[in-house]
Design an enzyme around this catalytic site. Structure first.
Site, PDB file in Angstrom:
ATOM      1  N   LYS A 108       6.406 -17.234 -31.338  1.00  0.00           N
ATOM      2  CA  LYS A 108       4.966 -17.044 -31.440  1.00  0.00           C
ATOM      3  C   LYS A 108       4.601 -17.555 -32.503  1.00  0.00           C
ATOM      4  O   LYS A 108       5.049 -17.417 -33.581  1.00  0.00           O
ATOM      5  CB  LYS A 108       4.899 -15.673 -31.325  1.00  0.00           C
ATOM      6  CG  LYS A 108       3.458 -15.077 -31.066  1.00  0.00           C
ATOM      7  CD  LYS A 108       3.260 -13.525 -30.745  1.00  0.00           C
ATOM      8  CE  LYS A 108       1.996 -13.128 -30.434  1.00  0.00           C
ATOM      9  NZ  LYS A 108       1.818 -11.721 -30.171  1.00  0.00           N
ATOM     10  N   GLY A 115      -2.758 -17.164 -30.344  1.00  0.00           N
ATOM     11  CA  GLY A 115      -1.464 -18.040 -30.642  1.00  0.00           C
ATOM     12  C   GLY A 115      -0.662 -18.222 -29.270  1.00  0.00           C
ATOM     13  O   GLY A 115      -1.342 -18.104 -28.166  1.00  0.00           O
ATOM     14  N   GLU A 116       0.249 -19.082 -29.536  1.00  0.00           N
ATOM     15  CA  GLU A 116       1.010 -19.354 -28.383  1.00  0.00           C
ATOM     16  C   GLU A 116       2.507 -19.062 -28.087  1.00  0.00           C
ATOM     17  O   GLU A 116       3.117 -18.962 -29.297  1.00  0.00           O
ATOM     18  CB  GLU A 116       0.573 -21.017 -27.958  1.00  0.00           C
ATOM     19  CG  GLU A 116       1.278 -21.648 -26.683  1.00  0.00           C
ATOM     20  CD  GLU A 116       0.593 -23.008 -26.617  1.00  0.00           C
ATOM     21  OE1 GLU A 116      -0.263 -23.547 -27.326  1.00  0.00           O
ATOM     22  OE2 GLU A 116       0.708 -23.416 -25.404  1.00  0.00           O
ATOM     23  N   ILE A 117       2.915 -18.608 -26.878  1.00  0.00           N
ATOM     24  CA  ILE A 117       4.394 -18.322 -26.836  1.00  0.00           C
ATOM     25  C   ILE A 117       5.054 -19.534 -26.397  1.00  0.00           C
ATOM     26  O   ILE A 117       4.988 -19.988 -25.161  1.00  0.00           O
ATOM     27  CB  ILE A 117       4.236 -17.108 -26.013  1.00  0.00           C
ATOM     28  CG1 ILE A 117       3.419 -15.826 -26.497  1.00  0.00           C
ATOM     29  CG2 ILE A 117       5.627 -16.288 -26.146  1.00  0.00           C
ATOM     30  CD1 ILE A 117       3.841 -14.811 -27.639  1.00  0.00           C
ATOM     31  N   ILE A 171       5.160 -20.569 -22.644  1.00  0.00           N
ATOM     32  CA  ILE A 171       5.271 -19.505 -21.639  1.00  0.00           C
ATOM     33  C   ILE A 171       4.186 -18.553 -21.507  1.00  0.00           C
ATOM     34  O   ILE A 171       4.133 -17.615 -20.725  1.00  0.00           O
ATOM     35  CB  ILE A 171       6.597 -18.959 -21.461  1.00  0.00           C
ATOM     36  CG1 ILE A 171       6.802 -18.097 -22.927  1.00  0.00           C
ATOM     37  CG2 ILE A 171       7.741 -19.842 -20.936  1.00  0.00           C
ATOM     38  CD1 ILE A 171       8.142 -17.257 -22.796  1.00  0.00           C
ATOM     39  N   ASP A 199      -2.585  -0.696 -27.997  1.00  0.00           N
ATOM     40  CA  ASP A 199      -3.148  -1.610 -27.088  1.00  0.00           C
ATOM     41  C   ASP A 199      -2.153  -1.608 -25.534  1.00  0.00           C
ATOM     42  O   ASP A 199      -1.971  -2.864 -25.358  1.00  0.00           O
ATOM     43  CB  ASP A 199      -3.432  -3.004 -27.683  1.00  0.00           C
ATOM     44  CG  ASP A 199      -4.149  -4.132 -26.893  1.00  0.00           C
ATOM     45  OD1 ASP A 199      -4.851  -3.573 -26.019  1.00  0.00           O
ATOM     46  OD2 ASP A 199      -4.095  -5.224 -26.969  1.00  0.00           O
ATOM     47  N   GLY A 242      -1.702 -16.299 -25.963  1.00  0.00           N
ATOM     48  CA  GLY A 242      -2.284 -14.943 -26.284  1.00  0.00           C
ATOM     49  C   GLY A 242      -3.874 -15.297 -26.782  1.00  0.00           C
ATOM     50  O   GLY A 242      -4.070 -16.375 -26.719  1.00  0.00           O
TER      51      GLY A 242
HETATM   52  N1  ATP Z   1       9.130 -11.873 -25.840  1.00  0.00           N
HETATM   53  C1  ATP Z   1       8.431 -12.263 -24.800  1.00  0.00           C
HETATM   54  N2  ATP Z   1       9.219 -12.812 -23.824  1.00  0.00           N
HETATM   55  C2  ATP Z   1       8.410 -13.510 -22.801  1.00  0.00           C
HETATM   56  N3  ATP Z   1       7.147 -13.714 -22.786  1.00  0.00           N
HETATM   57  C3  ATP Z   1       6.146 -13.206 -23.809  1.00  0.00           C
HETATM   58  C4  ATP Z   1       7.128 -12.456 -24.962  1.00  0.00           C
HETATM   59  N4  ATP Z   1       6.116 -12.096 -25.701  1.00  0.00           N
HETATM   60  C5  ATP Z   1       4.935 -12.529 -25.220  1.00  0.00           C
HETATM   61  N5  ATP Z   1       4.907 -13.128 -24.063  1.00  0.00           N
HETATM   62  C6  ATP Z   1       3.992 -13.810 -23.062  1.00  0.00           C
HETATM   63  O1  ATP Z   1       2.889 -14.132 -24.092  1.00  0.00           O
HETATM   64  C7  ATP Z   1       1.789 -13.625 -23.531  1.00  0.00           C
HETATM   65  C8  ATP Z   1       0.972 -13.463 -24.958  1.00  0.00           C
HETATM   66  O2  ATP Z   1       1.761 -12.440 -25.701  1.00  0.00           O
HETATM   67  P1  ATP Z   1       1.317 -11.763 -26.654  1.00  0.00           P
HETATM   68  O3  ATP Z   1       0.254 -10.538 -25.975  1.00  0.00           O
HETATM   69  O4  ATP Z   1       2.134 -10.877 -27.618  1.00  0.00           O
HETATM   70  O5  ATP Z   1       0.118 -12.504 -27.615  1.00  0.00           O
HETATM   71  P2  ATP Z   1      -1.186 -12.362 -28.246  1.00  0.00           P
HETATM   72  O6  ATP Z   1      -1.798 -13.530 -28.835  1.00  0.00           O
HETATM   73  O7  ATP Z   1      -1.095 -11.126 -29.181  1.00  0.00           O
HETATM   74  O8  ATP Z   1      -2.177 -11.793 -26.894  1.00  0.00           O
HETATM   75  P3  ATP Z   1      -3.392 -10.870 -26.700  1.00  0.00           P
HETATM   76  O9  ATP Z   1      -4.276 -11.902 -26.117  1.00  0.00           O
HETATM   77  O10 ATP Z   1      -2.865 -10.199 -25.479  1.00  0.00           O
HETATM   78  O11 ATP Z   1      -3.513 -10.006 -27.760  1.00  0.00           O
HETATM   79  C9  ATP Z   1       2.230 -12.136 -22.913  1.00  0.00           C
HETATM   80  O12 ATP Z   1       1.147 -11.682 -22.194  1.00  0.00           O
HETATM   81  C10 ATP Z   1       3.510 -12.469 -22.206  1.00  0.00           C
HETATM   82  O13 ATP Z   1       3.345 -12.824 -20.845  1.00  0.00           O
END
Ligand code: ATP
Length: 620
Positions: free
Chosen positions: A100, A82-84, A76, A206, A79
């Site tokens: 994550k 990583g991938e969520i 979904i 952030d 980032g």
């Molecule tokens: N708990 C959650 N529930 C639903 N979607 C989520 C959740 N956590 C993250 N996401 C989705 O995944 C995306 C990426 O999450 P996150 O920002 O935590 O990842 P990241 O790897 O730290 O990204 P970034 O590049 O912003 O640092 C978020 O913008 C959101 O759309």
């Protein structure tokens, strides 16, 4: 190419566009491969410091440290590294959690996980809500965590509650603005989260629309959650000491003045929120309008000017009159000392009073629909551009997810300090790319829209205050040698004055709209290959280069040349002038060529060896 991976005995398949790491000009970055089906091997290639996680196939079951099992659903979100995935407890059907997952060596997920484990226990959140009379709090928590061997590569994963859409989607849909009352309600909710988080000794650093997610399920729309704690760090309570290794961390549009100097402070979080709420009201921030985002130092200067005279800075942004809560809040933030505990109640009151005047109750679903009334706020309407349709947005989000984050080796490439330790376990996330485009033209990809579930109604701030502990054992405090760049100014003045400025020609690269982390949690190992080049030559940078940066003590007059160096004209021209502050010295070495060869006989055909290039440090 399809790659097979195995997780806990379950075969999984990964294919298509994957992110792969590129290293260029001493900078580690990532490039998303899009159309080419012939993917690079999933394992990180030799010499690459980062790898994106292996793709988890739907149905894969991960076992956490407490032996809980989580079934992976659809992806979904992606980032930076990583991938969520949507996830549910094995045997259940409700995908109300997310996983994550990142390679074990990636630092930010390690930071995020430990922040949650130490500071955001469900009991802590519950207690905070009780103490502050809150029905809900936009603070996520961790459900489980563990490691998994995926395709031979060790990964770390965390499991969290699943939330809904991020608010950047509504912002973009509305033509880059949110209803005024909703902006104020969001500000109040984010101040609640800040108060909780600062109470644990940490700052978020952030906040942005893409990191604010609505609750999921019935009633979830009344509460916004702040996610992504990969940049969480202990804030300073003592002296203000700029840290070159952390300078400009965050998302360049909103990075605070303190974060531009590499210092984590509570006032910085408030400042970041301030820039966001101004933008959410439909105003283009000056450094965006002036297209400065690719040069962090210019953004930093613009923000310093902005905060030095908030009234004057806000006036042109709101020609019909600056909204009172905005000017009150920004003025308050501009006066905070770097180690001062913010008065969260006071800040919330700015916005609560405005809601009262607008006769908007601070409860119920957050309203993202823009009516003529809610959009009539007195701004410049930079987003005079048409509001984008949801369909167009979805398309754009998709395109963006697959766009190439390609780096070129321009003179704006980041300099990696040579002071970094070699034995670190975790790799910092350096999301550096040549994103030249204005962020105004960018938005986060549209997320999966949730169905609604649990009901929460936020209430206003409560009177009880929680004392922030002293920052004692920072999770991300640097064990590394730091450049001493303190000034003699008072802490407050230091916030504005203490600086190390590199030459604009060697500015740190930024990625508009994206989080950039230059941390020292996981120093970069040195490359086996280094190259030497003459600064004045037109050098192709399509090679691995390590740039070692060292600051020297103030040189004596007439003795600015490093001992034994064969100075080139270029290095002469950059010699530190008499009486200047300590210079920055940059060594560029090439290993697989004529390393150590400095014979003048070769100079007719080769660049003379440049043992050191000294750059002048800028002073105000
Ligand atoms: N708990 C959650 N529930 C639903 N979607 C989520 C959740 N956590 C993250 N996401 C989705 O995944 C995306 C990426 O999450 P996150 O920002 O935590 O990842 P990241 O790897 O730290 O990204 P970034 O590049 O912003 O640092 C978020 O913008 C959101 O759309």
């Amino acid at each position: 190419m399809t790659l097979r991976s195995h997780v806990n005995g379950n075969a999984s398949v990964c294919n298509g566009a994957r992110l792969m790491q590129m290293r260029c000009g001493g900078i580690y970055t990532k490039m998303r491969r899009t159309a080419k089906p012939k993917a690079a091997p999933a394992k990180k290639a030799k010499g690459k410091l980062y790898a994106m996680p292996e793709k988890l196939k739907e149905g894969t079951v991960l076992t956490d440290l407490a032996k809980g099992q989580w079934r992976i659903g659809p992806s979904i979100g992606i980032g930076g590294f990583g991938e969520i995935y949507a996830a549910c407890r094995n045997g259940e059907k409700n995908y109300d959690a997310v996983v994550k997952c990142e390679p074990h060596a990636n630092g930010p997920l390690f930071v995020e996980m430990h922040f949650y484990l130490r500071n955001a226990k469900q009991d802590d959140i519950k207690n905070f809500k009780q103490q502050h009379g809150l029905k809900s709090l936009g603070m996520p928590y961790i459900l489980a965590n563990g490691s998994a061997d995926i395709n031979g590569q060790k990964h770390r994963f965390i499991v969290m509650p699943r939330y809904g859409s991020d608010i950047s989607k509504f912002y973009a849909q509305n033509g880059k603005r949110l209803p005024e009352a909703t902006v104020y309600r969001l500000a109040i909710q984010m101040l609640d989260v800040y108060e909780f988080m600062h109470g644990t000794g940490y700052v978020h650093a952030d906040l942005k629309a893409a990191n604010i997610l609505l609750g999921l399920g019935k009633g979830g729309g009344s509460q916004a959650y702040l996610v992504d704690f990969g940049l969480a760090s202990h804030y300073v309570t003592g002296d203000f000491k700029p840290d070159p290794k952390k300078m400009h961390n965050g998302t360049i549009e909103y990075t605070s003045r303190d974060a531009h100097l590499g210092v984590a402070t509570r006032r910085a979080d408030l400042e970041i929120l301030g820039y966001n709420i101004i933008e959410w009201l439909g105003v283009e921030l000056p450094w965006i309008r002036e297209k400065l985002l690719t040069v962090p130092l210019k953004v930093q200067k613009a923000k310093e000017a902005f905060m030095a005279d908030v009234n004057a800075a806000l006036k042109p942004l709101f020609p019909k009159g600056v909204p009172a809560p905005i000017s009150d809040y920004m003025k308050y933030v501009s006066k905070l000392a770097h180690n001062e505990a913010p008065n969260y109640d006071k800040c919330r009151m700015f916005f609560l009073n405005a809601l009262k005047q607008m006769k908007v109750v601070n409860s119920g679903d957050l309203d993202f629909k823009l009516t003529s009334q809610s959009s009539s706020i007195n701004n410049n309407s930079p987003p005079a551009k048409k509001a984008e349709t949801a369909a167009a947005l979805g398309q754009r989000g998709k395109v963006k997810k697959e766009e190439s984050l390609l780096i070129n080796s321009s003179s704006e490439d980041e300099i990696i300090s040579s002071d970094e330790e070699k034995d670190a376990k975790y790799t910092p996330r350096r999301k550096l790319a040549a994103a030249k485009a204005s962020p105004a033209s960018k938005s986060k990809p549209t997320r999966t829209t949730p169905t609604r579930k649990a009901a929460h109604k936020p209430v206003s701030a409560s009177p009880k205050k929680r004392e922030a502990p002293q920052a004692s054992s920072p999770l991300r405090s640097s064990p590394l040698k730091r450049a001493k760049v303190e000034s003699n100014a008072t802490p407050k003045a230091q916030g504005a004055n203490a600086k190390i400025n590199f030459s604009p020609a060697i500015s740190l690269r930024s990625r508009p709209g994206k989080t950039v982390i230059n941390d020292d949690l996981t120093p970069q190992p040195r490359s086996n290959k280094t190259y030497e080049f003459n600064f004045e030559l037109d050098v192709s940078m399509d090679a691995n280069v390590i740039v070692n940066v060292k600051r020297k003590r103030k040189a004596q007059a007439g003795n600015t040349t490093p001992a034994g160096s064969n100075k080139t004209p270029s290095s002469h021209s950059a010699t530190t002038p008499k009486g200047s502050s300590p210079a920055t010295r940059i060594n560029l070495r090439k290993v697989n060529g004529d390393e150590g060869t400095s014979s003048p006989a070769l100079s007719s055909t080769r660049s003379p060896r440049t043992p050191a290039v000294t750059l002048r440090k800028y002073r105000r």
